[in-house]
Design a protein around this motif. Structure first.
Motif, PDB file in Angstrom:
ATOM      1  N   GLU A 215       0.370  -1.339   0.045  1.00  0.00           N
ATOM      2  CA  GLU A 215       0.426  -0.165  -0.155  1.00  0.00           C
ATOM      3  C   GLU A 215       0.904   1.233   0.215  1.00  0.00           C
ATOM      4  O   GLU A 215       0.586   2.342  -0.459  1.00  0.00           O
ATOM      5  CB  GLU A 215      -0.769  -0.634   1.558  1.00  0.00           C
ATOM      6  N   LYS A 216       1.996   1.391   0.626  1.00  0.00           N
ATOM      7  CA  LYS A 216       3.255   2.271   0.786  1.00  0.00           C
ATOM      8  C   LYS A 216       3.520   2.500  -0.905  1.00  0.00           C
ATOM      9  O   LYS A 216       3.645   3.490  -1.428  1.00  0.00           O
ATOM     10  CB  LYS A 216       3.596   1.816   1.487  1.00  0.00           C
ATOM     11  N   PHE A 217       3.679   1.791  -1.361  1.00  0.00           N
ATOM     12  CA  PHE A 217       4.031   1.321  -3.002  1.00  0.00           C
ATOM     13  C   PHE A 217       3.188   2.234  -3.901  1.00  0.00           C
ATOM     14  O   PHE A 217       3.556   2.763  -4.257  1.00  0.00           O
ATOM     15  CB  PHE A 217       4.921  -0.247  -3.565  1.00  0.00           C
ATOM     16  N   ARG A 218       1.852   1.623  -3.344  1.00  0.00           N
ATOM     17  CA  ARG A 218       0.610   1.939  -4.473  1.00  0.00           C
ATOM     18  C   ARG A 218       0.234   3.742  -4.010  1.00  0.00           C
ATOM     19  O   ARG A 218       0.088   4.632  -5.191  1.00  0.00           O
ATOM     20  CB  ARG A 218      -0.605   1.803  -4.340  1.00  0.00           C
ATOM     21  N   ALA A 219       0.675   3.955  -3.249  1.00  0.00           N
ATOM     22  CA  ALA A 219       0.779   5.739  -2.644  1.00  0.00           C
ATOM     23  C   ALA A 219       1.734   6.292  -3.759  1.00  0.00           C
ATOM     24  O   ALA A 219       1.561   7.685  -3.820  1.00  0.00           O
ATOM     25  CB  ALA A 219       0.803   5.850  -1.224  1.00  0.00           C
ATOM     26  N   ILE A 220       2.799   5.413  -3.713  1.00  0.00           N
ATOM     27  CA  ILE A 220       3.982   6.881  -3.972  1.00  0.00           C
ATOM     28  C   ILE A 220       3.505   6.545  -5.735  1.00  0.00           C
ATOM     29  O   ILE A 220       3.420   7.741  -5.698  1.00  0.00           O
ATOM     30  CB  ILE A 220       4.890   5.639  -3.849  1.00  0.00           C
ATOM     31  N   VAL A 221       2.716   5.639  -5.982  1.00  0.00           N
ATOM     32  CA  VAL A 221       2.489   5.730  -7.635  1.00  0.00           C
ATOM     33  C   VAL A 221       1.504   6.782  -7.767  1.00  0.00           C
ATOM     34  O   VAL A 221       1.375   8.011  -8.153  1.00  0.00           O
ATOM     35  CB  VAL A 221       2.376   4.389  -8.143  1.00  0.00           C
ATOM     36  N   ARG A 222       0.190   6.652  -7.039  1.00  0.00           N
ATOM     37  CA  ARG A 222      -0.589   7.901  -7.371  1.00  0.00           C
ATOM     38  C   ARG A 222      -0.386   9.380  -6.816  1.00  0.00           C
ATOM     39  O   ARG A 222      -0.211   9.749  -7.069  1.00  0.00           O
ATOM     40  CB  ARG A 222      -1.779   7.135  -5.439  1.00  0.00           C
ATOM     41  N   ASP A 223       0.660   8.730  -5.706  1.00  0.00           N
ATOM     42  CA  ASP A 223       0.636  11.020  -5.298  1.00  0.00           C
ATOM     43  C   ASP A 223       1.875  11.537  -6.858  1.00  0.00           C
ATOM     44  O   ASP A 223       1.471  11.970  -7.136  1.00  0.00           O
ATOM     45  CB  ASP A 223       1.516  11.051  -4.491  1.00  0.00           C
ATOM     46  N   THR A 224       2.403  10.087  -7.457  1.00  0.00           N
ATOM     47  CA  THR A 224       3.489  10.553  -8.506  1.00  0.00           C
ATOM     48  C   THR A 224       2.187  11.219  -9.805  1.00  0.00           C
ATOM     49  O   THR A 224       2.555  11.838 -10.314  1.00  0.00           O
ATOM     50  CB  THR A 224       4.783   9.853  -8.485  1.00  0.00           C
ATOM     51  N   MET A 225       1.264   9.805  -9.806  1.00  0.00           N
ATOM     52  CA  MET A 225       0.455  10.672 -10.700  1.00  0.00           C
ATOM     53  C   MET A 225      -0.006  12.105 -10.866  1.00  0.00           C
ATOM     54  O   MET A 225      -0.376  12.290 -11.759  1.00  0.00           O
ATOM     55  CB  MET A 225      -0.485   9.352 -11.597  1.00  0.00           C
ATOM     56  N   ASP A 226      -0.718  12.066  -9.375  1.00  0.00           N
ATOM     57  CA  ASP A 226      -1.105  13.225  -9.272  1.00  0.00           C
ATOM     58  C   ASP A 226      -0.630  14.457  -9.501  1.00  0.00           C
ATOM     59  O   ASP A 226      -1.166  15.390  -9.994  1.00  0.00           O
ATOM     60  CB  ASP A 226      -1.964  13.430  -7.519  1.00  0.00           C
ATOM     61  N   MET A 227       0.607  14.635  -9.274  1.00  0.00           N
ATOM     62  CA  MET A 227       1.960  15.339  -9.047  1.00  0.00           C
ATOM     63  C   MET A 227       1.714  15.742 -10.652  1.00  0.00           C
ATOM     64  O   MET A 227       1.640  16.830 -10.935  1.00  0.00           O
ATOM     65  CB  MET A 227       3.177  15.330  -8.406  1.00  0.00           C
ATOM     66  N   ARG A 228       2.280  14.494 -11.363  1.00  0.00           N
ATOM     67  CA  ARG A 228       2.190  15.077 -12.622  1.00  0.00           C
ATOM     68  C   ARG A 228       0.667  15.339 -13.732  1.00  0.00           C
ATOM     69  O   ARG A 228       1.506  16.465 -14.712  1.00  0.00           O
ATOM     70  CB  ARG A 228       3.417  13.689 -13.444  1.00  0.00           C
ATOM     71  N   LEU A 229       0.228  14.529 -13.705  1.00  0.00           N
ATOM     72  CA  LEU A 229      -0.815  15.521 -14.258  1.00  0.00           C
ATOM     73  C   LEU A 229      -1.220  17.302 -13.436  1.00  0.00           C
ATOM     74  O   LEU A 229      -1.912  17.769 -14.527  1.00  0.00           O
ATOM     75  CB  LEU A 229      -2.329  14.935 -13.152  1.00  0.00           C
ATOM     76  N   ALA A 230      -1.044  17.285 -12.465  1.00  0.00           N
ATOM     77  CA  ALA A 230      -1.329  18.728 -12.349  1.00  0.00           C
ATOM     78  C   ALA A 230      -0.347  19.401 -13.541  1.00  0.00           C
ATOM     79  O   ALA A 230      -0.824  20.607 -13.519  1.00  0.00           O
ATOM     80  CB  ALA A 230      -0.814  18.526 -10.943  1.00  0.00           C
ATOM     81  N   LYS A 231       0.025  19.183 -13.397  1.00  0.00           N
ATOM     82  CA  LYS A 231       1.869  19.632 -14.096  1.00  0.00           C
ATOM     83  C   LYS A 231       1.697  19.700 -15.693  1.00  0.00           C
ATOM     84  O   LYS A 231       1.338  21.295 -16.069  1.00  0.00           O
ATOM     85  CB  LYS A 231       3.274  19.312 -13.647  1.00  0.00           C
ATOM     86  N   MET A 232       0.872  18.934 -16.025  1.00  0.00           N
ATOM     87  CA  MET A 232       0.307  18.725 -17.537  1.00  0.00           C
ATOM     88  C   MET A 232      -0.685  19.690 -17.893  1.00  0.00           C
ATOM     89  O   MET A 232      -0.860  20.502 -18.770  1.00  0.00           O
ATOM     90  CB  MET A 232       0.254  17.024 -17.665  1.00  0.00           C
ATOM     91  N   LYS A 233      -1.746  19.678 -15.988  1.00  0.00           N
ATOM     92  CA  LYS A 233      -3.042  20.738 -16.621  1.00  0.00           C
ATOM     93  C   LYS A 233      -2.541  22.026 -16.365  1.00  0.00           C
ATOM     94  O   LYS A 233      -2.994  22.972 -17.317  1.00  0.00           O
ATOM     95  CB  LYS A 233      -3.994  19.983 -15.592  1.00  0.00           C
ATOM     96  N   ALA A 234      -1.494  22.374 -15.835  1.00  0.00           N
ATOM     97  CA  ALA A 234      -1.112  23.763 -15.842  1.00  0.00           C
ATOM     98  C   ALA A 234       0.095  23.947 -16.877  1.00  0.00           C
ATOM     99  O   ALA A 234      -0.538  25.056 -17.130  1.00  0.00           O
ATOM    100  CB  ALA A 234      -0.522  23.871 -14.251  1.00  0.00           C
ATOM    101  N   ASP A 235       0.515  23.261 -17.382  1.00  0.00           N
ATOM    102  CA  ASP A 235       1.509  23.890 -18.109  1.00  0.00           C
ATOM    103  C   ASP A 235       2.264  22.554 -18.764  1.00  0.00           C
ATOM    104  O   ASP A 235       2.779  21.776 -18.606  1.00  0.00           O
ATOM    105  CB  ASP A 235       2.020  25.373 -18.227  1.00  0.00           C
TER     106      ASP A 235
END
Length: 470
Positions: A215-235
């Motif tokens: 679950e710790k690994f999956r939380a890392i993956v989800r946080d990584t996805m969310d951070m990149r998606l936010a960056k892609m949406k912003a610019d």
């Protein structure tokens, strides 16, 4: 007269001479499946046997391997036990997905791992390797002891994070290698319920302790996805053009689901570096026990680095270093078994006209562990002899005799990436340092998804005095 020194024979279980009882089989599989195999597995081209009522064909013949993995691959699915072990961890990641889900994932990630694209990672691999070896800079001439198994996991994770994720994996843990070890120790083992083919909803007591790490690994993956998606949406233009962005752009009704993207990211974070890390550690250990090979590698590395050759060229310019790594892959294949099951009845005929019937639902085990140590196909199969893989000799090694990356449609997509990474990392480390065994260096190979040294691999790291120049 042959004046070469006797080759180093690294530790490994000896072939069993007496078949184990059913109870012994359970104990061995729980402890270390590499200790299960008897003399026939190392001397015969194939064996038909039965484990717990499940008929099994153990395949070592290269022609039959080609038939199963390539010529008639459509007739062979992933075996039940393999999926019972891996799917709880990776779900629909590239290693475990089947059918249309696998085809979508393979198509999505393939562009990143073409040989041309993989070579573009060489500069990043070099920088990460140079950054990593700074941890050894303050050792004195007497050297200092490090757990090389842990160090190689840290190094290959750093390379993977930079090359595929542009350094943007969201992890606050400073003990990533420990987390990986815990995940594989708890989750990457066959449970007695797997042997009994119990449904996946039946609890596996041996894996309860690994759920928290997973679950710790999956939380890392989800946080990584969310951070990149936010960056892609912003610019969108500011987002790195890497593996992570590529996968996220595959989301949609005609591409990958969000869950499939998460599973593939976890697959590459959790498994994409682990295999190379284990092979690097075994290479350094075997080389430390083969002084003539180490000296040849050092001469080669020093000469190539003195020319200023770009790191993308090192794989071709360092055949001895590559051979040393590939011989470690032979003796300690990171993936020691390839498991399939026949969908329909099949028949294969060898060059002698002998026919092998392969009934539907039989488990087919292709064992790189035994294949790579098989007496029919290798001279001194238990010995560490990198010269087998030098350019003038490697033509005698059959394509389906050496399977560190598998074969067929499901061949490891990162094979070129891994070979290039390994040669660059070895060159950087061995140009500046020597790795020697100590009194406490006594590795024993165990199978926990990958072939890893039990209780780590302590080695003494000391600075090199570079007096040899090409």
């Amino acid at each position: 007269m042959d004046m070469r020194p006797d080759p180093f024979v690294p530790p490994a279980p000896l072939p069993r001479t007496v078949p184990p009882s059913r109870l012994d089989i359970i104990r061995i599989i729980l402890r270390n499946p590499l200790e299960l195999w008897g003399e026939p597995s190392y001397t015969l081209p194939w064996i038909k046997t039965s484990f717990f009522g499940q008929h099994t064909l153990i395949v070592n013949d290269p022609g039959l391997i080609k038939h199963v993995l390539v010529d008639n691959a459509a007739n062979y699915r992933m075996s039940d036990i393999r999926q019972l072990v891996l799917r709880p961890i990776l779900r629909d990641g590239l290693l475990t997905a089947e059918g249309q889900v696998w085809k979508r994932s393979r198509k999505a990630v393939a562009p990143v791992f073409t040989p041309r694209h993989a070579k573009g990672f060489a500069g990043q691999m070099l920088r990460q390797s140079e950054d990593f070896v700074r941890k050894y800079e303050n050792v004195d001439a007497a050297g200092h002891i490090f757990d090389i198994a842990t160090d190689m996991t840290d190094l290959t994770f750093a390379i993977l994070a930079e090359t595929l994720f542009s350094g943007e994996i969201v992890s606050s843990s400073g003990h990533f290698a420990d987390d990986v070890n815990q995940l594989l120790h708890r989750m990457g083992r066959i449970d007695p319920m797997d042997l009994l083919r119990a449904p996946s909803w039946v609890p596996r007591l041996t894996r309860i302790g690994g759920q928290k790490v997973l679950e710790k690994f999956r939380a890392i993956v989800r946080d990584t996805m969310d951070m990149r998606l936010a960056k892609m949406k912003a610019d969108r233009a500011a987002a790195p053009e890497d593996f992570l962005t590529l996968l996220l752009e595959q989301a949609g009704p005609d591409g990958l689901t969000k869950a499939e993207i998460e599973d593939n990211i976890l697959t590459f974070i959790g498994a994409g570096h682990e295999t190379t890390a284990r092979a690097l550690a075994w290479t350094l250990y075997c080389v430390a026990n083969s002084p003539h090979i180490r000296e040849a590698m050092e001469r080669e590395i020093d000469a190539v680095l003195a020319t200023g050759a770009e790191p993308v060229e090192w794989l071709d310019l360092m055949p001895v270093t590559r051979a040393a790594f590939e011989e470690a892959l032979r003796l300690y294949p990171p993936a020691p078994s390839i498991n399939r099951a026949a969908i329909a009845d099949d028949l294969w005929t060898n060059a002698k006209g002998e026919k092998i019937e392969i009934p539907a639902d039989i488990t087919v085990l292709i064992m790189p562990w035994t294949l790579h140590r098989h007496e029919l196909y290798w001279e001194k199969p238990r010995a560490y002899m990198p010269e087998r893989f030098l350019p003038e000799n490697r033509g005698s090694i059959g394509r389906f005799q050496f399977l560190p990356f598998g074969a067929g449609p499901r061949v490891c997509i990162g094979a070129t990436f891994a070979l290039q990474e390994a040669v660059i990392a070895l060159a950087v480390m061995m140009h500046r340092f020597r790795f020697d065994q100590t009194e406490s260096t006594n590795p024993w190979p165990v199978q926990k998804l990958t072939t890893q040294p039990q209780n780590g691999l302590p080695m003494r790291v000391s600075p090199r005095t570079i007096s040899r120049k090409a």
